[in-house]
Scaffold this motif. Structure first.
Motif: not given
Length: 645
Positions: A154-160, A127-137
């Motif tokens: 598995r969770i990442v912020f960056d598509p790279e 999973c890619v989640e670009p918004d930390p606030a959404v992930l932490w919530t």
């Protein structure tokens, strides 16, 4: 099966009037974050802290479940987020034809889609989640510790990071599908396209490198061990990320057209920064051009590209961890280390906390150079000498440059005939040329062309230019095309001191030596246990095989062998999973086969049982040999200067 039919999110019991913020749990957030840290070192490196954002307030959907508004849009349905997730998974199944083993999901808000995917039967969800606030919530409201720890999620912020993570977990071409949560598609359209492109590149690179990896992985791993100390002593290319935003960089390869363009490059040298492949270095220096960075990733002995070159002390080098060890000892002005996304050195990169120095190499030093200019923020990125095809006189490289493994051909031979029946069998192709004509190329060069074409949309999505000024060879769709002189004439003189900036950024990166020593100690213990289990099973398996060969049917020894193999498998698999990144490069086919061969249920055919036992014994021997080499490698690393206590 929908989430509603499976299990409910803890906050579903809230009524419409209850503030959902009160349903968040700091303890649950901490537990989820600890699980992420346990399985993924990247979360130790994040600048973000797992804290709840009081400005981000989930709402209650009509179904009574949480929904996530963000910046005037809803990331999940205002009516029924669970049903929305179930509908999206039905579309995924219809599109893919069956449940994919690996599903990439863009957007984690509420955890609805990732949970639905796991409930539907996907073995792994990235999973890619670009918004930390959404992930932490989300992580404060949904318990995802079990699938995270089990490495099913598995969770990442960056598509790279997503791209690299997927690549390393795919020895063979993955059964993979991609989807984006419906509410993310408009606000994150450009980023979703970037993820799509990265996945396409993953598939292409898997095809390019799979066969090479089977042959070269062992050498790559050996060089990674030998280079461990020098790699640790130099900074990784992560320190260069976004440090040259808006600076024009020329990527110089060694194709035949370089003979013409090198003169223009010398004329406008003060307007661009230059990154060069090693094969082009001598040609550039002959025209008084010293590149700012020279790149090398080959494990072959390519010292001839650097021997006797004046000006090495004025250029920086970007060297792959697995490249030939001699390259690390040339008198460059400075060295930045990287890994070209080869599974043979993933463990080293993680141990040294250099994950951000992983770059998609694309299979060649030129494509790796292009990736490096992309991550440092170059704009425009200008290709020179990237012919990807033979010249009209049959040359593969510029004049004065050796074959480097790619032989020139005779333009009068039958290979030059587009109608030749043997053309494709020999790995030659006629493709569209830079000027609209037809040019002759090889399969590997054609693959690099496709890699460029799949990578350039990402550059464009970031608002940057990619210009092919090769003026010959193959057309690379998606790139602007113009003469090099015209492109460079448009640029102003550089205001930035490129080498001064590189020198400032060239500072040693500290490593956690104690943590690496502990990791090696643990893996050594696991390797010894693996060897004991395999050695203990071998005599029974060999007796079972001997019985099958003589009786042509299963007997007592065969049945004992079956029982032993099944018991050993259960004990071995967790060890192989833990040792995968270290052991796989040494005996990757052995690890691949262990995922398939331990299937003796209901097997009564003597010949098939013989074949299965024979294959099992072969894999055990491969793993025993590989684990012996691994023990020696770990002992060498434990005694290295960088890990000295």
């Amino acid at each position: 099966m929908s989430i509603a039919a499976n299990e409910k999110i803890a906050t579903h019991a809230t009524n419409d009037a209850a503030p959902l913020a009160t349903m968040r749990s700091a303890e649950l957030l901490t537990a989820n974050f600890a699980a992420l840290n346990k399985v993924d070192a990247r979360f130790h490196l994040l600048d973000q802290d797992p804290t709840l954002d009081d400005t981000f307030e989930p709402e209650t959907a009509r179904s009574g479940t949480p929904t996530f508004p963000r910046d005037g849009r809803y990331l999940t349905s205002r009516y029924d987020p669970e049903r929305e997730a179930a509908d999206e998974m039905r579309r995924v199944l219809e599109r893919h034809g069956e449940t994919p083993d690996l599903l990439v999901v863009f957007g984690i808000a509420g955890g609805y889609l990732v949970r639905e995917a796991l409930a539907t039967g996907c073995k792994t969800v990235h999973c890619v989640e670009p918004d930390p606030a959404v992930l932490w919530t989300t992580l404060s409201m949904v318990d995802l510790t079990e699938p995270i720890v089990a490495k099913k999620l598995r969770i990442v912020f960056d598509p790279e990071d997503l791209y690299l993570d997927l690549k390393y977990r795919s020895r063979m071409r993955p059964d993979l599908e991609f989807t984006a949560a419906p509410g993310y598609r408009k606000p994150y359209a450009a980023l979703i396209e970037k993820v799509h492109q990265r996945i396409a590149t993953l598939i292409r690179n898997t095809d390019i490198l799979a066969q090479t990896s089977l042959i070269k992985n062992k050498d790559w791993f050996s060089y990674s061990v030998e280079n461990f100390d020098v790699f640790a002593a130099h900074p990784g290319v992560e320190v260069l990320r976004q440090e040259f935003i808006g600076v024009p960089w020329v990527v110089v390869a060694a194709g035949p057209s370089l003979d013409k363009n090198v003169r223009e490059l010398a004329r406008y040298r003060d307007r661009v920064a230059i990154i060069s492949v090693g094969t082009a270095l001598r040609k550039l220096v002959q025209h008084d051009i010293v590149p700012d960075i020279v790149v090398a990733l080959e494990s072959n002995d390519i010292r001839s590209q650097f021997d006797g070159i004046d000006g090495l002390d004025r250029t920086f080098a970007a060297l792959d961890l697995q490249c030939h060890p001699a390259l690390w000892h040339y008198p460059f002005k400075g060295i930045f280390g990287f890994s070209g996304a080869a599974s043979s050195n993933l463990w080293f990169i993680r141990a040294l906390q250099r994950v951000r120095s992983l770059i998609p190499a694309g299979g060649s030093v030129a494509t790796a150079s292009f990736s490096l200019t992309s991550i440092i923020g170059a704009d425009p990125i200008i290709l020179v000498g990237q012919d990807l095809a033979y010249s009209r006189d049959g040359a593969m490289h510029a004049a004065g440059i050796g074959s480097m493994g790619a032989e020139d051909i005779d333009p009068n031979s039958e290979d030059w005939d587009p109608q030749s029946a043997e053309l494709r069998q020999k790995g030659f192709h006629w493709i569209e040329g830079y000027n609209g004509d037809q040019v002759l190329t090889q399969t590997n060069l054609r693959n690099y062309q496709i890699w460029y074409e799949q990578s350039v949309p990402v550059i464009k999505a970031l608002g940057r230019r990619a210009v092919n000024c090769t003026e010959g060879g193959a057309r690379i769709r998606g790139f602007e095309q113009m003469p090099l002189a015209e492109c460079l004439a448009e640029l102003p003189t550089l205001e930035i001191d490129v080498r001064g900036r590189l020198e400032k950024l060239h500072a040693p990166t500290p490593i956690d030596a104690a943590k690496i020593r502990d990791s090696l100690k643990q893996h050594r213990h696991e390797t010894l246990r693996l060897r004991r289990l395999l050695s203990d099973a071998m005599p029974l398996l060999e007796k079972g095989l001997e019985e099958c060969a003589s009786l042509r049917k299963p007997g007592p020894a065969s049945h004992r062998a079956i029982v032993k193999a099944e018991k050993t498998d259960k004990k071995v698999q967790p060890l192989l999973e833990s040792l995968d990144e270290l052991l796989s490069p040494i005996c990757n086919m052995g690890l691949f086969l262990t995922e398939q061969i331990f299937d003796y249920d209901g097997l009564s055919d003597g010949e098939q049982l013989r074949l299965n036992l024979q294959q099992t014994i072969h894999v055990y021997k491969t793993l025993l040999d590989g684990s012996s080499e691994l023990l020696q490698a770990m002992d060498r690393m434990a005694q290295s200067r960088s890990l000295a206590e």
